[in-house]
Scaffold this motif. Structure first.
Motif, PDB file in Angstrom:
ATOM      1  N   GLU A 105       0.826  -1.202   0.000  1.00 10.81           N
ATOM      2  CA  GLU A 105       0.000   0.000   0.000  1.00 10.81           C
ATOM      3  C   GLU A 105       0.865   1.260   0.000  1.00 10.81           C
ATOM      4  O   GLU A 105       0.574   2.231  -0.711  1.00 10.81           O
ATOM      5  CB  GLU A 105      -0.927  -0.012   1.209  1.00 10.81           C
ATOM      6  N   MET A 106       1.935   1.263   0.779  1.00 14.48           N
ATOM      7  CA  MET A 106       2.811   2.432   0.824  1.00 14.48           C
ATOM      8  C   MET A 106       3.538   2.613  -0.501  1.00 14.48           C
ATOM      9  O   MET A 106       3.730   3.740  -0.978  1.00 14.48           O
ATOM     10  CB  MET A 106       3.807   2.299   1.978  1.00 14.48           C
ATOM     11  N   PHE A 107       3.961   1.514  -1.122  1.00 13.58           N
ATOM     12  CA  PHE A 107       4.624   1.586  -2.421  1.00 13.58           C
ATOM     13  C   PHE A 107       3.709   2.243  -3.452  1.00 13.58           C
ATOM     14  O   PHE A 107       4.136   3.141  -4.193  1.00 13.58           O
ATOM     15  CB  PHE A 107       5.012   0.181  -2.884  1.00 13.58           C
ATOM     16  N   LEU A 108       2.455   1.814  -3.502  1.00 11.76           N
ATOM     17  CA  LEU A 108       1.525   2.363  -4.486  1.00 11.76           C
ATOM     18  C   LEU A 108       1.210   3.819  -4.191  1.00 11.76           C
ATOM     19  O   LEU A 108       1.032   4.622  -5.115  1.00 11.76           O
ATOM     20  CB  LEU A 108       0.251   1.519  -4.510  1.00 11.76           C
ATOM     21  N   PRO A 123      12.092   7.066   1.916  1.00 13.87           N
ATOM     22  CA  PRO A 123      12.516   6.193   3.019  1.00 13.87           C
ATOM     23  C   PRO A 123      12.066   4.757   2.772  1.00 13.87           C
ATOM     24  O   PRO A 123      11.225   4.492   1.906  1.00 13.87           O
ATOM     25  CB  PRO A 123      11.805   6.799   4.243  1.00 13.87           C
ATOM     26  N   ALA A 124      12.616   3.836   3.542  1.00 13.35           N
ATOM     27  CA  ALA A 124      12.174   2.447   3.450  1.00 13.35           C
ATOM     28  C   ALA A 124      10.665   2.382   3.678  1.00 13.35           C
ATOM     29  O   ALA A 124      10.116   3.057   4.557  1.00 13.35           O
ATOM     30  CB  ALA A 124      12.901   1.596   4.481  1.00 13.35           C
ATOM     31  N   LEU A 125       9.976   1.586   2.886  1.00 16.68           N
ATOM     32  CA  LEU A 125       8.511   1.576   2.900  1.00 16.68           C
ATOM     33  C   LEU A 125       7.943   1.276   4.279  1.00 16.68           C
ATOM     34  O   LEU A 125       7.000   1.930   4.732  1.00 16.68           O
ATOM     35  CB  LEU A 125       7.991   0.548   1.892  1.00 16.68           C
ATOM     36  N   LEU A 126       8.516   0.293   4.973  1.00 16.10           N
ATOM     37  CA  LEU A 126       7.971  -0.097   6.271  1.00 16.10           C
ATOM     38  C   LEU A 126       8.230   0.941   7.350  1.00 16.10           C
ATOM     39  O   LEU A 126       7.594   0.908   8.402  1.00 16.10           O
ATOM     40  CB  LEU A 126       8.531  -1.456   6.687  1.00 16.10           C
TER      41      LEU A 126
END
Length: 440
Positions: free
Chosen positions: A312-315, A328-331
């Motif tokens: 979800e964060m990637f999209l 930043p890193a997605l997580l």
């Protein structure tokens, strides 16, 4: 703005023409096969993930971690791939969601191939040896500044790119000749080490390729259309963020599971750390009457939740990523970032710096230092003597144990590469045996 058709290029590194598409196996599945059957991949079975020599047979090695990360990466890539195809159109993307999943899986499968014996501890010891030992400093004195910096700050990610593009496979050029898409997704740090201490880099310590692979990296970056951001520096491939998330989701969670098996943490510790990552079905959970099974439940649910969060964060950030803007890193940007930070803190203090790990690090330091001292001194003597000259028996016998010694050049920049390739490629147990043999 980057374009998906280029980002998902099937062109193979150092190969002038594109291979024909096969009806039963995609180019990216072939990448997975080539990585899986490589010698470097098999060696990961005896390279520590967190717990090395003396650890339980249950806990993960770099091999099992890489396989788990690849499976998570496949799910992440396929999920995100469906939305990518819907947003940008099948004609523009030129690939299926499953193709995108295979690219992420291949890159995740390869992400630890450059890890030396004893993992990150090994990286630090190699760096310390070149900076601080008498033999290491003597070797550095005869090298160009770029290579000196690479050795004083040895980086497994750059070694991995070298493994994939030069050291593995039977082909004369390009190593395994993976697709440009897979190599770009693998490249978490798409820039070189600084040429001198004053040159800035996007990360203060990490980098993605050595000077010896500069031309190969440039070929790959230009093929997929990565945006240059400086001298020997490019933006990340968008899918590299999913590879990073797959790695993060796996090791953050399973390091806790392994620590319970090693009795470094109690089950209650693990439960309190993992439970905030998931929505627990209380009735289902309470019916599990065994702690081991409860731990499996928490681990599975936690990784599943992190996969959802990362996708979800990637999209959400995809428009920025396609412009080459750093992220930043997605997580680190999800609702569960605080819970992951708590895991990171406990992991650092009680696992990565715990008593058992420190004991392993002591063994690692002695082992790698012994190897570098012996082989470094012998190779310096070989360089001084020149081709065809006789060496003292103690050097000659030692060097005969190196499989590539007869092909190794005599110029220092080349043989130092060969030395580091040999040491970094060792498994933990092989390195330990060789050091014991040398030490008598």
């Amino acid at each position: 703005m980057m374009r998906w058709k280029s980002l998902l290029s099937r062109k193979r590194l150092a190969k002038p023409v594109r291979d024909p598409e096969l009806p039963y196996r995609s180019a990216f599945e072939i990448d997975i096969d080539r990585i899986t059957f490589s010698t470097s991949f098999r060696r990961l079975s005896d390279k520590q993930q967190v717990h090395g020599i003396g650890g339980s047979d249950y806990v993960r090695s770099r091999l099992t971690h890489s396989m788990e990360a690849a499976r998570v990466g496949r799910s992440l890539g396929t999920w995100a791939g469906r939305e990518i195809v819907e947003r940008y159109g099948g004609e523009e993307v030129g690939a299926t969601p499953f193709d995108i999943g295979h690219v992420v899986a291949a890159a995740a499968l390869a992400h630890d191939l450059g890890t030396p014996c004893f993992a990150h501890t090994g990286e630090d010891i190699v760096s310390d040896w070149f900076r601080g030992s008498a033999v290491g400093r003597e070797i550095l004195s005869g090298l160009p500044e770029q290579q000196r910096n690479e050795l004083r700050h040895f980086e497994g990610n750059a070694q991995g790119f070298r493994v994939l593009t030069r050291l593995q496979g039977w082909r004369a050029t390009g190593g395994l000749q993976l697709t440009a898409a897979t190599l770009a997704a693998y490249s978490k740090y798409p820039w070189s080490a600084p040429g001198d201490d004053g040159r800035p880099r996007p990360h203060p310590r990490k980098y993605g390729f050595f000077g010896s692979e500069r031309a190969l990296f440039r070929e790959m970056a230009e093929e997929v259309g990565l945006i240059p951001t400086g001298d020997d520096t490019w933006c990340r491939h968008p899918l590299a963020y999913l590879v990073e998330a797959a790695d993060d989701a796996c090791y953050r969670v399973v390091d806790i599971e392994d620590a319970v098996k090693m009795r470094m943490l109690s089950f209650a510790d693990a439960e309190s750390l993992l439970a905030p990552l998931v929505v627990v079905d209380r009735q289902e959970y309470d019916e599990i009457d065994d702690e081991d099974r409860r731990l499996i439940y928490l681990r599975a649910r936690a990784i599943d939740r992190l996969v959802h969060d990362a996708a979800e964060m990637f999209l959400e950030r995809l428009p920025e990523l396609m412009q080459g803007r750093p992220c930043p890193a997605l997580l680190h940007m999800t609702e569960r970032a605080t819970a992951l930070q708590a895991i990171e803190q406990i992991s650092y203090t009680r696992i990565y710096r715990g008593q058992q790990r420190c004991e392993t690090d002591i063994v690692a330091a002695r082992t790698i230092t012994t190897l570098l001292d012996a082989f470094g001194e012998a190779l310096l003597a070989r360089e001084d003597a020149g081709p065809g000259a006789d060496l003292p028996r103690r050097f000659a016998s030692l060097l005969e144990t190196m499989p590539t010694i007869r092909q190794m050049p005599y110029d220092r920049p080349s043989w130092v590469r060969g030395l580091v390739d040999y040491i970094a490629g060792m498994t933990d147990r092989f390195a330990l045996r060789q050091a014991q043999l040398i030490a008598g």
